[in-house]
Design an enzyme around this catalytic site. Structure first.
Site, PDB file in Angstrom:
ATOM      1  N   HIS A  58       0.845  -1.193   0.000  1.00 59.63           N
ATOM      2  CA  HIS A  58       0.000   0.000   0.000  1.00 59.63           C
ATOM      3  C   HIS A  58       0.883   1.247   0.000  1.00 59.63           C
ATOM      4  CE1 HIS A  58       0.816  -0.587   4.278  1.00 59.63           C
ATOM      5  NE2 HIS A  58       0.311   0.603   4.572  1.00 59.63           N
ATOM      6  N   HIS A  60       1.298   4.001   1.968  1.00 55.62           N
ATOM      7  CA  HIS A  60       1.772   4.789   3.104  1.00 55.62           C
ATOM      8  C   HIS A  60       3.296   4.948   3.088  1.00 55.62           C
ATOM      9  CE1 HIS A  60      -2.079   4.159   5.739  1.00 55.62           C
ATOM     10  NE2 HIS A  60      -2.219   5.094   4.833  1.00 55.62           N
ATOM     11  N   ASP A  62       5.633   4.913   5.202  1.00 58.35           N
ATOM     12  CA  ASP A  62       6.481   3.979   5.948  1.00 58.35           C
ATOM     13  C   ASP A  62       6.573   2.617   5.283  1.00 58.35           C
ATOM     14  OD1 ASP A  62       3.756   3.579   6.691  1.00 58.35           O
ATOM     15  OD2 ASP A  62       4.352   2.558   8.532  1.00 58.35           O
ATOM     16  N   HIS A  63       5.937   2.486   4.114  1.00 57.48           N
ATOM     17  CA  HIS A  63       6.045   1.247   3.328  1.00 57.48           C
ATOM     18  C   HIS A  63       6.639   1.474   1.941  1.00 57.48           C
ATOM     19  CE1 HIS A  63       3.710  -1.517   6.021  1.00 57.48           C
ATOM     20  NE2 HIS A  63       3.416  -0.335   6.536  1.00 57.48           N
ATOM     21  N   HIS A 116      -7.605  -0.387   5.550  1.00 55.13           N
ATOM     22  CA  HIS A 116      -6.495   0.436   6.036  1.00 55.13           C
ATOM     23  C   HIS A 116      -6.221   1.517   4.990  1.00 55.13           C
ATOM     24  CE1 HIS A 116      -2.935   1.348   8.375  1.00 55.13           C
ATOM     25  NE2 HIS A 116      -2.175   1.253   7.286  1.00 55.13           N
ATOM     26  N   ASP A 135      -0.331  -3.891   6.322  1.00 50.18           N
ATOM     27  CA  ASP A 135      -0.925  -3.341   7.540  1.00 50.18           C
ATOM     28  C   ASP A 135      -2.390  -3.737   7.689  1.00 50.18           C
ATOM     29  OD1 ASP A 135       1.484  -2.186   8.139  1.00 50.18           O
ATOM     30  OD2 ASP A 135       0.800  -0.108   7.958  1.00 50.18           O
ATOM     31  N   HIS A 173       4.546  -4.483  10.931  1.00 49.81           N
ATOM     32  CA  HIS A 173       4.935  -3.784  12.148  1.00 49.81           C
ATOM     33  C   HIS A 173       5.116  -4.752  13.315  1.00 49.81           C
ATOM     34  CE1 HIS A 173       4.253   0.481  10.961  1.00 49.81           C
ATOM     35  NE2 HIS A 173       3.351  -0.043  10.154  1.00 49.81           N
TER      36      HIS A 173
END
Length: 245
Positions: A58, A60, A62-63, A116, A135, A173
């Site tokens: 996805h 985001h 942080d990915h 998400h 996530d 995570h």
């Protein structure tokens, strides 16, 4: 029969896990959900591997934050959700429900798992007994509903619950300790949760990871995978969002 995938957990940022996945048969290597580049590049170099692909679940940051630097360093091809093409830089191959992605001799079925983010996908290597859930499904938890509904996430949980129990779950995570503390509140009579938390607390105290998990472990201890209705999942997700345990 393809050689088994080699899957390396790579901690990035504060509590993210990216994954370095290598097919020994073809020599192909991919970085999955690189929130930052250097840890993946270092992990590959330490093993004498060359990253040829980047896969994203996805959009985001942080990915996907390491995408550009990995591409610049290696020329890797970027694979990810077509529905989030506008939010993922340098996406070369867009995928969605019913598509497949290949890593050497290994094939992953692509599952669209919204909630998400609405374009979120998971990669299920059925032949390897492994799934990368980003996530959506965590150890003892599920992702926050930033873009979707409880109905979306309940549907995802139903699909995950139908997978073989031995399937290994590689998520994005290290949230297991906080997830487990909420699980104890959500299901106070669940002995399996109490037993699992003894191990989780010991691992985290020693600085050890708790991921990957398995579908079987989640069926026994994950209050979101165990939710019996959309309404129950919604109630539990709302409670977890404000939980301070």
């Amino acid at each position: 029969m393809p050689s088994p995938l080699e899957i390396v957990r790579v901690p990035v940022l504060s509590d993210n896990y990216a994954w370095l996945v290598h097919d020994p048969g073809s020599g192909t290597t991919m970085a999955l959900d690189p929130g930052e580049a250097q840890p993946l590049l270092d992990a590959a170099a330490a093993r004498g591997l060359a990253i040829g692909e980047v896969w994203n679940t996805h959009w985001h940051p942080d990915h996907v934050g390491g995408n550009a630097a990995i591409v610049a360093a290696t020329g890797a091809r970027v694979v990810g959700p077509e529905a989030e093409r506008g939010k993922i830089g340098q996406l070369d191959v867009g995928l969605g429900e019913g598509d497949s992605a290949t890593l050497g001799d290994h094939v992953a079925a692509v599952m669209t798992v919204p909630g998400h983010t609405q374009g979120h996908i998971a990669f299920h290597f059925a032949g390897d007994g492994a799934i990368f859930t980003g996530d959506t499904l965590f150890a003892m938890g599920c992702g926050r509903l930033f873009e979707g509904t409880p109905s979306d996430m309940f549907g995802n949980m139903q699909r995950y619950a139908a997978l073989p129990p031995e399937t290994r779950v590689y998520c994005g995570h290290e949230y297991t300790l906080s997830n487990g503390r909420y699980a104890l509140v959500a299901e106070p009579d669940n002995a399996a949760i109490r037993e699992r938390m003894v191990e989780v607390e010991a691992r985290r105290a020693a600085g050890e990871p708790t991921v990957p998990t398995t579908i079987g472990a989640e069926l026994a201890t994950n209050p979101f995978l165990r939710a019996r209705s959309v309404e129950e999942l919604a109630e539990r997700r709302q409670a977890k969002d404000v939980f301070r345990g």
